[in-house]
Design an enzyme around this catalytic site. Structure first.
Site, short mmCIF file in Angstrom:
data_model
loop_
_atom_site.label_atom_id
_atom_site.label_comp_id
_atom_site.label_asym_id
_atom_site.label_seq_id
_atom_site.Cartn_x
_atom_site.Cartn_y
_atom_site.Cartn_z
N SER A 80 0.85 -1.18 0.00
CA SER A 80 0.00 0.00 0.00
C SER A 80 0.89 1.23 0.00
O SER A 80 2.11 1.11 0.20
CB SER A 80 -0.91 -0.01 1.24
N LEU A 81 0.29 2.40 -0.22
CA LEU A 81 1.07 3.63 -0.12
C LEU A 81 1.47 3.87 1.34
O LEU A 81 2.60 4.20 1.65
CB LEU A 81 0.25 4.81 -0.66
N LEU A 83 -0.04 3.05 5.78
CA LEU A 83 -1.02 2.55 6.75
C LEU A 83 -1.34 3.74 7.66
O LEU A 83 -0.42 4.36 8.20
CB LEU A 83 -0.41 1.40 7.56
N GLY A 84 -2.62 4.06 7.78
CA GLY A 84 -3.00 5.20 8.62
C GLY A 84 -2.78 4.94 10.10
O GLY A 84 -2.35 3.85 10.50
N THR A 85 -3.10 5.94 10.94
CA THR A 85 -2.77 5.82 12.37
C THR A 85 -4.00 5.88 13.26
O THR A 85 -3.89 6.06 14.47
CB THR A 85 -1.81 6.96 12.76
N HIS A 175 3.18 3.07 -5.06
CA HIS A 175 1.75 3.36 -5.13
C HIS A 175 0.90 2.09 -5.29
O HIS A 175 -0.32 2.15 -5.31
CB HIS A 175 1.51 4.32 -6.30
N LYS A 177 -1.21 -1.19 -4.70
CA LYS A 177 -2.07 -1.70 -3.63
C LYS A 177 -2.43 -3.15 -3.94
O LYS A 177 -3.12 -3.43 -4.94
CB LYS A 177 -3.36 -0.89 -3.49
N ASP A 182 -3.17 -15.93 1.92
CA ASP A 182 -3.06 -17.28 1.38
C ASP A 182 -3.21 -17.24 -0.15
O ASP A 182 -2.38 -16.67 -0.82
CB ASP A 182 -4.05 -18.23 2.06
#
Length: 513
Positions: A80-81, A83-85, A175, A177, A182
């Site tokens: 991903s670009l 990971l939010g917080t 960029h 995603k 699995d």
């Protein structure tokens, strides 16, 4: 007519790509598969359409991520670009921790591997960031968890020292995603951040039980991970042993190594998939007697009616497959076929614009109205970005009108109160058909950044199955329903007034956003 697509590709090809020599497969029926030529560039994965699920909402996407993490046994691979917080992101990290913990207890030694690839600059923004979110996982499960932070080789030297945080992200990003659990793969344009789980509209497709596709994307993320900085337990970063450094090392050397690693993944998958083409495409035709008898396990597999082609674009490394395929699709689309093209950020490259304005297909282009642009209301210079997009859109619209193409090329603006718009991709409807037979879905925006600066990946999904075509058609309709057609009146609204300074700087900065 389809041999002509080879000629079109010829000038675009860079020498190292051994592609366009093979003619379209002579055994393939003309209608069955006019997108044959894509497999000369990338691996082709034939699957059953029953394995493809199109999702439509951020909430559905978020719930699926949690369920998939909780049930993963072998691998979790997430690119991903950033990971939010926030709390929702923390909940994802907690799910990962729980699954790793369970896996350890069940086996004494865990065979679950978690690999996360993010962008270095975007993932390091602020005191609390993607890195601080993931360090607890690294500390607790050092053997199972890998966090790679891709740093563009183009951000180096004096520029790197002088350019401030946030602005440094304009030079180039990871960029891509991909969310993989699995043998299940989710492809999307959405990042791992609360907006994308709540009210930022995107696109999402799940490919279930597709081991070959999952292996391909695992290898792709591994390859980029190997040329990325590795996050350590003390929040420092270092390159793997013996690896050229992206901004301290030699740029040409670094890019050559990266090119080799990624092309290896693409070419080895092509070699693996090549023999399957004849089997899947021709087993139902006279040619089947040439093939070996299928094994019992294969006999149970439904015949593929859907083909997945991964399209990779990494211009910094000299890889331009997505661009070549997209340009060829736009060039080849014939009169009366319809292309629905959507992008959160309307900033098409000159080449794409020329193709849209100069070819015969009908276009319906969906873009974010300023209010649903992700940058709307941003502080400082970034606040002018929606205005710059309006200006770019207006220039394109003027060009369309000047060429009297308003009927053939329509712009539509997505607008939905309380939401922002980040969906990207295209749907292709062949002449005379009410349903799409091809879609592109993934990270690219069709803009300058996607083509020239960032690492991007999407898939072309080609299907003959009516039910899946219907799903894709519904997805397109749902998005386009929330839109209004652009006319000259659109730009006369007072809120569309673009200040002179924005007009002056737009041509200078349009290659950065």
């Amino acid at each position: 007519s389809h041999s002509s697509s080879w000629l079109l590709l010829a000038p675009l090809l860079t020498p190292p790509v051994p592609v366009v020599t093979a003619p379209p497969c002579s055994l393939c029926p003309e209608g069955a598969h006019r997108f044959q030529w894509i497999r000369n560039l990338v691996p082709e994965f034939g699957i059953s359409s029953s394995h493809v699920k199109v999702l439509s909402s951020p909430a559905e996407f978020y719930e699926l991520l949690k369920v998939q993490i909780k049930t993963a046994k072998q691998r979790v691979v997430m690119a991903s670009l950033y990971l939010g917080t926030g709390l929702l992101e923390q909940e994802l990290v907690d799910c990962l921790e729980e699954t790793l913990e369970k896996s350890l207890q069940a086996n004494g030694s865990s065979n679950l591997r978690v690999s996360i690839l993010l962008d270095y600059t975007r993932g390091s923004r602020g005191r609390k960031n993607s890195r601080t979110m993931l360090i607890p996982l690294l500390q607790r499960f050092p053997e199972q968890v890998r966090v790679s932070l891709f740093h563009t080789p183009n951000l180096r030297g004096l520029l790197r020292l002088l350019i401030p945080e946030r602005f440094n992200e304009t030079i180039g990003l990871q960029h891509i995603k991909v969310y993989l659990f699995d043998d299940n793969v989710i492809l999307s344009g959405a990042n791992l951040s609360d907006l994308y789980f709540t009210n930022r509209q995107d696109r999402y497709v799940l490919l279930q039980d597709s081991p070959e596709i999952a292996d391909f994307f695992t290898e792709l993320v591994d390859a980029i991970g190997d040329v990325s900085l590795q996050l350590q337990r003390d929040d420092t970063v270092q390159m793997m042993e013996g690896m050229e450094h992206p901004y301290q090392g030699d740029k040409v050397t670094y890019c050559e190594i990266a090119n080799r690693r990624v092309m290896e993944v693409i070419n080895s998958a092509r070699t693996r998939q090549e023999p399957l083409h004849a089997k899947t495409f021709h087993s139902s035709q006279q040619g089947s007697s040439l093939m070996s008898q299928p094994q019992a396990s294969e006999a149970l597999k439904p015949q593929p009616d859907t083909w997945i082609y991964p399209l990779i674009q990494m211009k910094p490394f000299g890889i331009q497959i997505d661009e070549m395929v997209t340009e060829t699709l736009l060039t080849e689309a014939e009169r009366d076929s319809r292309i629905y093209l959507t992008t959160g950020y309307f900033n098409l490259t000159q080449a794409y614009m020329d193709l849209i304005l100069g070819t015969r297909a009908e276009y319906r282009i969906l873009l974010a109205s300023p209010e649903v642009n992700g940058f709307f209301g941003a502080k400082g210079v970034a606040g002018a970005i929606p205005a710059a997009y309006v200006y770019i859109e207006r220039q394109f619209y003027s060009e369309v009108c000047y060429l009297h193409q308003q009927e053939r090329v329509q712009l539509q603006e997505y607008s939905r109160a309380g939401w922002t718009f980040h969906a990207k991709g295209l749907w292709l409807y062949l002449a005379g058909s009410d349903l799409p037979c091809l879609t592109l879905i993934g990270s690219p925006n069709f803009g300058y950044r996607s083509v020239h600066r960032d690492l991007e990946a999407q898939v072309a999904i080609v299907t003959e199955n009516k039910a899946l075509q219907q799903q894709l058609h519904r997805e397109q309709e749902q998005l386009y329903l929330c839109s209004g057609v652009v006319s000259s009146a659109t730009f006369e609204q007072p809120n569309r007034y673009v200040k002179l300074w924005v007009k002056l700087v737009t041509p200078l900065i349009k290659n950065f956003f």
